[in-house]
Design a protein around this motif. Structure first.
Motif, mmCIF file in Angstrom:
data_model
loop_
_atom_site.group_PDB
_atom_site.id
_atom_site.type_symbol
_atom_site.label_atom_id
_atom_site.label_comp_id
_atom_site.label_asym_id
_atom_site.label_seq_id
_atom_site.Cartn_x
_atom_site.Cartn_y
_atom_site.Cartn_z
ATOM 1 N N TYR A 1 13.589 2.903 5.452
ATOM 2 C CA TYR A 1 12.956 1.816 5.989
ATOM 3 C C TYR A 1 12.333 2.414 7.406
ATOM 4 O O TYR A 1 12.966 3.070 7.912
ATOM 5 N N TYR B 1 17.762 -4.115 11.186
ATOM 6 C CA TYR B 1 16.352 -3.822 11.034
ATOM 7 C C TYR B 1 15.720 -4.443 9.884
ATOM 8 O O TYR B 1 15.064 -4.133 8.892
ATOM 9 N N ASN B 2 16.247 -5.666 9.612
ATOM 10 C CA ASN B 2 15.402 -6.554 8.851
ATOM 11 C C ASN B 2 15.713 -5.984 7.142
ATOM 12 O O ASN B 2 14.724 -5.968 6.488
ATOM 13 N N LYS B 3 16.713 -5.704 6.919
ATOM 14 C CA LYS B 3 17.115 -4.938 5.741
ATOM 15 C C LYS B 3 17.513 -6.195 4.815
ATOM 16 O O LYS B 3 18.114 -7.272 5.071
ATOM 17 N N LYS C 1 7.159 -5.924 5.497
ATOM 18 C CA LYS C 1 7.441 -7.409 6.064
ATOM 19 C C LYS C 1 6.606 -7.349 7.346
ATOM 20 O O LYS C 1 6.724 -6.247 8.108
ATOM 21 N N VAL D 1 10.480 0.967 10.985
ATOM 22 C CA VAL D 1 9.731 -0.064 11.868
ATOM 23 C C VAL D 1 8.512 0.359 12.634
ATOM 24 O O VAL D 1 8.084 -0.304 13.474
ATOM 25 N N TYR E 1 9.334 -0.236 3.724
ATOM 26 C CA TYR E 1 10.584 -0.049 2.940
ATOM 27 C C TYR E 1 10.337 0.883 1.631
ATOM 28 O O TYR E 1 9.249 0.490 0.956
ATOM 29 N N ASN F 1 6.956 -3.742 9.141
ATOM 30 C CA ASN F 1 8.151 -2.964 8.659
ATOM 31 C C ASN F 1 7.915 -2.552 7.280
ATOM 32 O O ASN F 1 7.321 -3.234 6.317
#
Lengths: 112, 114
Positions: B49, A97-99, B94, B51, B34, B32
């Motif tokens: 996080y 998940y795009n970490k 993001k 989505v 965070y 996204n």
């Protein structure tokens, strides 16, 4: 376990010096490596490196990635007091998940 | 252009009190989102996080929680703060799946728990 290690943790130089900051990584399914500069508050994005051996440049800052040896360096030439900051390196990997996984940072102090 | 807001900028709270930090993003959709915490002199630790609306993933066990009630709103909460919750809290966004990998950070909230 995925990790990013930066060195040195702290560095003091004089204006005009050239510095090299190091970042090594062990990141599963590595996609790219990012550098950020953090002054008093939020980190600001500097570079994203995806391909090995291709230097990215912005003014006096440059960075390069070595995907074989799993490291990156950030160079700052002719340092100025305004370069004083924490420089953060982060590894981005796919499938998560795009970490981003961040290193602890290098605190750079440039003295006049 | 996209902007990200966080508030408050600074917060001093007693141990055991509740917490609510808010983050909103403008100029983009389906980001996204965070939450990170940065202890003094340390790197950034990813806390949560998201989505999408209502989708939250937790990275580390703790007494904090996160919620995403709207597409561009991300909230960090606690029912009872601990001393160890002190730190600098950063929200980041993001672009969606096909966007580049860089994350962009908000101005942060400095939390001191006494």
């Amino acid at each position: 376990e995925d990790k990013v290690v930066q060195s040195p943790l702290s560095l003091v130089v004089h204006e005009g010096d050239t510095v090299t900051l190091n970042c090594s990584y062990e990141v599963t399914n590595f996609r790219s490596l990012l550098w950020y500069k953090q002054e008093k508050k939020a980190p600001t994005f500097l570079f994203m490196l995806t391909s090995s051996g291709i230097e990215k440049k912005s003014g006096r800052l440059s960075s390069i990635l070595d995907k074989k040896e799993l490291f990156s360096i950030l160079n700052i030439t002719a340092t100025q007091t305004g370069d004083s900051a924490i420089y953060l390196c982060a590894g981005f990997f796919s499938g998560g998940y795009n970490k981003l996984i961040f290193g602890a940072g290098t605190r750079l102090a440039v003295h006049p | 252009s996209q902007t990200i807001h966080q508030w408050p900028a600074t917060l001093v709270q007693p141990v055991g009190s509740p917490l609510s930090l808010e983050c909103t993003v403008e100029g983009t959709s389906n980001p996204n989102l965070y939450w990170y915490r940065q202890a003094a002199g340390r790197g950034l630790q990813l806390l949560f996080y998201s989505v999408g609306i209502g989708q939250i993933s937790s990275e580390v066990p703790q007494n904090l929680s996160a919620s995403r009630p709207q597409d561009r709103q991300f909230i960090l909460s606690s029912k009872k703060l601990l001393l160890s919750d002190s730190g600098f809290y950063l929200c980041a966004w993001k672009g969606g799946r096909r966007s580049y990998n860089e994350q962009f950070f908000g101005p942060g909230t400095r939390l001191t728990v006494l």
